[in-house]
Write a protein that holds these residues in place. Structure first.
Motif, PDB file in Angstrom:
ATOM      1  N   PRO A  91      27.532   2.601  -7.071  1.00 17.75           N
ATOM      2  CA  PRO A  91      27.333   1.750  -8.104  1.00 17.75           C
ATOM      3  C   PRO A  91      27.062   1.454  -9.659  1.00 17.75           C
ATOM      4  O   PRO A  91      27.063   1.166 -10.870  1.00 17.75           O
ATOM      5  N   ALA A  92      25.708   1.990  -9.766  1.00 16.68           N
ATOM      6  CA  ALA A  92      25.259   2.635 -10.946  1.00 16.68           C
ATOM      7  C   ALA A  92      26.541   3.589 -11.998  1.00 16.68           C
ATOM      8  O   ALA A  92      26.967   3.294 -13.341  1.00 16.68           O
ATOM      9  N   ALA A  93      26.853   4.477 -11.518  1.00 17.48           N
ATOM     10  CA  ALA A  93      28.064   5.342 -12.120  1.00 17.48           C
ATOM     11  C   ALA A  93      28.965   4.162 -12.680  1.00 17.48           C
ATOM     12  O   ALA A  93      30.378   4.053 -13.148  1.00 17.48           O
ATOM     13  N   HIS A  94      29.761   2.703 -11.959  1.00 19.12           N
ATOM     14  CA  HIS A  94      30.545   1.831 -12.320  1.00 19.12           C
ATOM     15  C   HIS A  94      30.305   0.569 -13.114  1.00 19.12           C
ATOM     16  O   HIS A  94      30.361  -0.486 -13.418  1.00 19.12           O
ATOM     17  N   LEU A  95      29.236   0.586 -13.434  1.00 21.59           N
ATOM     18  CA  LEU A  95      28.637  -0.215 -14.098  1.00 21.59           C
ATOM     19  C   LEU A  95      28.674   0.203 -15.326  1.00 21.59           C
ATOM     20  O   LEU A  95      27.782   0.802 -15.809  1.00 21.59           O
ATOM     21  N   THR A  96      28.792  -0.593 -16.478  1.00 18.03           N
ATOM     22  CA  THR A  96      29.164  -0.721 -17.601  1.00 18.03           C
ATOM     23  C   THR A  96      27.630  -0.289 -18.510  1.00 18.03           C
ATOM     24  O   THR A  96      26.694  -1.121 -18.492  1.00 18.03           O
ATOM     25  N   SER A 146      16.627  -1.074 -10.194  1.00 19.07           N
ATOM     26  CA  SER A 146      16.161   0.108  -9.470  1.00 19.07           C
ATOM     27  C   SER A 146      17.398  -0.064  -8.647  1.00 19.07           C
ATOM     28  O   SER A 146      18.875  -0.712  -8.989  1.00 19.07           O
ATOM     29  N   GLY A 147      17.774   1.512  -7.606  1.00 18.69           N
ATOM     30  CA  GLY A 147      18.857   1.504  -7.123  1.00 18.69           C
ATOM     31  C   GLY A 147      19.282  -0.172  -5.487  1.00 18.69           C
ATOM     32  O   GLY A 147      20.603  -0.169  -6.028  1.00 18.69           O
ATOM     33  N   GLY A 148      18.390  -0.164  -5.729  1.00 12.73           N
ATOM     34  CA  GLY A 148      18.875  -1.446  -4.326  1.00 12.73           C
ATOM     35  C   GLY A 148      19.713  -2.478  -5.539  1.00 12.73           C
ATOM     36  O   GLY A 148      20.719  -3.352  -5.122  1.00 12.73           O
ATOM     37  N   LEU A 149      18.844  -2.836  -7.461  1.00 16.79           N
ATOM     38  CA  LEU A 149      19.428  -3.783  -8.067  1.00 16.79           C
ATOM     39  C   LEU A 149      20.628  -4.038  -8.273  1.00 16.79           C
ATOM     40  O   LEU A 149      21.814  -4.331  -8.322  1.00 16.79           O
ATOM     41  N   ALA A 150      21.206  -2.157  -8.186  1.00 16.51           N
ATOM     42  CA  ALA A 150      21.951  -1.910  -8.973  1.00 16.51           C
ATOM     43  C   ALA A 150      23.026  -2.136  -7.582  1.00 16.51           C
ATOM     44  O   ALA A 150      24.172  -2.293  -8.225  1.00 16.51           O
ATOM     45  N   GLN A 151      22.810  -2.132  -6.430  1.00 18.22           N
ATOM     46  CA  GLN A 151      23.156  -2.342  -5.279  1.00 18.22           C
ATOM     47  C   GLN A 151      24.123  -3.847  -5.611  1.00 18.22           C
ATOM     48  O   GLN A 151      25.137  -4.136  -5.037  1.00 18.22           O
ATOM     49  N   ARG A 152      23.130  -4.961  -5.348  1.00 15.65           N
ATOM     50  CA  ARG A 152      23.174  -6.157  -5.590  1.00 15.65           C
ATOM     51  C   ARG A 152      23.873  -6.332  -6.296  1.00 15.65           C
ATOM     52  O   ARG A 152      25.387  -7.285  -6.151  1.00 15.65           O
ATOM     53  N   ALA A 153      24.505  -6.292  -8.014  1.00 14.42           N
ATOM     54  CA  ALA A 153      25.082  -6.608  -9.392  1.00 14.42           C
ATOM     55  C   ALA A 153      26.164  -6.064  -8.835  1.00 14.42           C
ATOM     56  O   ALA A 153      27.724  -6.069  -8.891  1.00 14.42           O
ATOM     57  N   ALA A 154      26.565  -4.911  -8.042  1.00  8.50           N
ATOM     58  CA  ALA A 154      28.165  -3.678  -7.830  1.00  8.50           C
ATOM     59  C   ALA A 154      28.946  -4.527  -6.967  1.00  8.50           C
ATOM     60  O   ALA A 154      29.628  -4.982  -6.906  1.00  8.50           O
ATOM     61  N   LEU A 159      32.688  -9.344  -5.445  1.00  2.00           N
ATOM     62  CA  LEU A 159      32.784 -10.677  -4.732  1.00  2.00           C
ATOM     63  C   LEU A 159      33.056 -11.730  -5.240  1.00  2.00           C
ATOM     64  O   LEU A 159      34.211 -12.111  -4.742  1.00  2.00           O
ATOM     65  N   VAL A 160      33.263 -11.837  -6.874  1.00  2.00           N
ATOM     66  CA  VAL A 160      33.863 -13.022  -7.570  1.00  2.00           C
ATOM     67  C   VAL A 160      34.814 -12.716  -6.941  1.00  2.00           C
ATOM     68  O   VAL A 160      35.740 -14.437  -7.518  1.00  2.00           O
ATOM     69  N   GLY A 161      36.357 -11.766  -7.374  1.00  2.00           N
ATOM     70  CA  GLY A 161      37.194 -12.186  -6.836  1.00  2.00           C
ATOM     71  C   GLY A 161      37.710 -12.685  -5.627  1.00  2.00           C
ATOM     72  O   GLY A 161      39.250 -13.577  -5.841  1.00  2.00           O
ATOM     73  N   ASP A 162      37.051 -13.293  -5.399  1.00  2.00           N
ATOM     74  CA  ASP A 162      37.458 -13.478  -3.681  1.00  2.00           C
ATOM     75  C   ASP A 162      38.798 -13.064  -3.413  1.00  2.00           C
ATOM     76  O   ASP A 162      39.492 -13.049  -2.340  1.00  2.00           O
ATOM     77  N   ALA A 163      39.061 -11.690  -3.541  1.00  2.00           N
ATOM     78  CA  ALA A 163      39.901 -10.469  -2.776  1.00  2.00           C
ATOM     79  C   ALA A 163      40.294 -10.994  -1.657  1.00  2.00           C
ATOM     80  O   ALA A 163      39.530 -10.832  -0.711  1.00  2.00           O
ATOM     81  N   PRO A 164      41.158 -10.326  -1.640  1.00  4.38           N
ATOM     82  CA  PRO A 164      42.448 -10.376   0.269  1.00  4.38           C
ATOM     83  C   PRO A 164      41.913  -9.454   1.003  1.00  4.38           C
ATOM     84  O   PRO A 164      41.503  -9.532   2.224  1.00  4.38           O
ATOM     85  N   LEU A 165      41.348  -8.380   0.502  1.00  2.00           N
ATOM     86  CA  LEU A 165      40.598  -6.866   1.127  1.00  2.00           C
ATOM     87  C   LEU A 165      39.074  -6.982   0.305  1.00  2.00           C
ATOM     88  O   LEU A 165      39.725  -6.812  -1.243  1.00  2.00           O
ATOM     89  N   LEU A 166      38.600  -6.672   0.639  1.00  2.00           N
ATOM     90  CA  LEU A 166      37.244  -6.232   0.769  1.00  2.00           C
ATOM     91  C   LEU A 166      36.756  -4.325   0.852  1.00  2.00           C
ATOM     92  O   LEU A 166      36.966  -4.297   2.471  1.00  2.00           O
ATOM     93  N   LEU A 167      36.968  -3.633  -0.300  1.00  2.00           N
ATOM     94  CA  LEU A 167      36.259  -2.138   0.866  1.00  2.00           C
ATOM     95  C   LEU A 167      34.762  -2.279   0.615  1.00  2.00           C
ATOM     96  O   LEU A 167      34.906  -2.379  -0.958  1.00  2.00           O
ATOM     97  N   ALA A 168      34.225  -2.589   0.948  1.00  2.00           N
ATOM     98  CA  ALA A 168      32.946  -2.177   0.892  1.00  2.00           C
ATOM     99  C   ALA A 168      31.952  -0.660   1.193  1.00  2.00           C
ATOM    100  O   ALA A 168      31.956  -0.406   2.366  1.00  2.00           O
ATOM    101  N   ASP A 169      32.246   0.612   0.434  1.00  2.00           N
ATOM    102  CA  ASP A 169      31.496   1.887   0.373  1.00  2.00           C
ATOM    103  C   ASP A 169      29.697   1.451   0.582  1.00  2.00           C
ATOM    104  O   ASP A 169      29.203   1.491  -0.575  1.00  2.00           O
ATOM    105  N   GLU A 170      29.200   1.867   1.264  1.00  2.00           N
ATOM    106  CA  GLU A 170      27.977   1.946   1.692  1.00  2.00           C
ATOM    107  C   GLU A 170      27.456   0.645   0.936  1.00  2.00           C
ATOM    108  O   GLU A 170      26.523   1.068   0.147  1.00  2.00           O
ATOM    109  N   PRO A 171      27.228  -0.809   1.093  1.00  2.00           N
ATOM    110  CA  PRO A 171      27.164  -2.144   0.537  1.00  2.00           C
ATOM    111  C   PRO A 171      25.539  -1.828   0.594  1.00  2.00           C
ATOM    112  O   PRO A 171      25.071  -2.402  -0.376  1.00  2.00           O
ATOM    113  N   THR A 172      25.192  -1.359   1.681  1.00  2.00           N
ATOM    114  CA  THR A 172      23.031  -1.544   2.211  1.00  2.00           C
ATOM    115  C   THR A 172      22.321  -0.723   1.591  1.00  2.00           C
ATOM    116  O   THR A 172      21.334  -0.137   1.794  1.00  2.00           O
ATOM    117  N   THR A 173      23.045   0.435   0.765  1.00  2.00           N
ATOM    118  CA  THR A 173      22.151   1.410   0.286  1.00  2.00           C
ATOM    119  C   THR A 173      21.028   0.944  -0.350  1.00  2.00           C
ATOM    120  O   THR A 173      21.557   0.562  -1.438  1.00  2.00           O
TER     121      THR A 173
END
Length: 315
Positions: A91-96, A146-154, A159-173
């Motif tokens: 997630p840290a790599a995907h946050l601005t 922290s890593g956990g907070l960055a994960q929750r931010a990502a 979830l914002v767009g309520d997309a028809p498909l969600l890809l969650a790649d290790e969302p509990t790290t």
């Protein structure tokens, strides 16, 4: 492509995912799970190539969008965030880095939901709360998390767009067990509202909590595809590798699978798991063809108790 050699990171993967369904994709690190997710979103490195098709059907659509064939403009403007949401593995790599979490969430809410004015601040807080991101951390920058907070931010952003498909790649790290359960329950709610969820995870307990089906990957291939209730309960997995994954859990036999996964650039001609499997025979020198959801020459017989893992897993 690696050092001038073509490496097949994912091969012959085939599955479907319906609206309102969660498919958990599990397997050891390096088996190709995250590569598959990146391929679906057009996020592979420039030296990578894809073949085959992955059809995405939007609500009420009879003709699917072939994701590997879509151009970057279509993926950027139509697919990412709107049709497919992504909880990234890193997630840290995907946050601005130069913008606060609040700023990034607000922009995403504004773009995907069209919220403006006074309602934007309230909608931003609600988006953060959905992923259990604390409101008093919203004005922090990614490097302050922290890593956990960055994960929750990502997760909140995905979830914002309520997309028809969600890809969650290790969302509990990086999350403690209570937050793991809250996160996967929120993802399950997203699914129960009629959306698809591809959950890529090492956390088999999280997968058991929310998945409808389980796909097990090994060395770039899906070796078993099963209903979650059968996989985690009775009769249990039928592929020796899948049985070994369950046997390695602390709450089960707590016995690791011996050996290491093969390098993707040095796979055998036949079954890639054979060197680690006590059920292997000369027949395993040939690549197994998936039958009844299992790619194995010597699968464990259906109906055999799931507690009997030693012979099947080589542990």
């Amino acid at each position: 492509m690696r050092r001038g050699r073509e490496i097949a990171a994912v091969s012959d993967v085939s599955f479907d995912l319906a609206a309102g369904e969660c498919l958990a994709l599990v397997g050891e690190s390096g088996c190709g799970k995250s590569v598959l997710a990146s391929a679906l979103l057009g996020l592979l490195p420039a030296n990578a190539s894809t073949s085959g098709s992955a059809l995405l059907y939007g609500p009420g659509q009879d003709t699917g969008l072939d994701l590997p064939a879509a151009d970057e403009a279509t993926l950027a403007r139509t697919v990412r965030g709107r049709l497919i949401g992504l909880v990234p593995q890193s997630p840290a790599a995907h946050l601005t880095p130069v913008r606060t979490v609040r700023s990034q969430l607000a922009e995403t809410v504004r773009e995907l939901r069209g919220v403006r004015g006074k309602e934007l601040a309230e909608a931003t807080l609600a988006a953060a709360a959905r992923a259990a991101f604390p409101a008093d951390h919203l004005d922090r920058y990614p490097h302050q998390l922290s890593g956990g907070l960055a994960q929750r931010a990502a997760t909140a952003l995905a979830l914002v767009g309520d997309a028809p498909l969600l890809l969650a790649d290790e969302p509990t790290t990086g999350l403690d067990r209570d937050l793991v359960q809250r996160t996967v329950d929120e993802l399950r709610t997203h699914t129960d509202d009629g959306r698809g969820l591809l959950l890529i995870t090492h956390d088999l307990a999280a997968a058991e909590r929310v998945a409808d089906r389980v796909a097990v990957m090994y060395a770039g291939r899906v070796v078993e595809l099963a209903e979650a209730r059968d996989f985690f309960g009775e009769p249990g997995p039928r592929h020796p590798y899948a049985r070994g994954l369950l046997a390695a859990l602390p709450e089960r036999a707590f016995t690791p699978i011996p050996g290491m996964p093969p390098e993707l650039g040095d796979l055998p001609d036949g079954c890639a798991f054979a060197p680690r499997c006590t059920r292997a025979s000369a027949e395993c020198a040939q690549l197994p063809v998936p039958t009844d959801g299992v790619a194995c020459h010597h699968p464990v017989a259906a109906g055999r108790p799931s507690a009997d893992v030693c012979e099947g897993s080589g542990v």
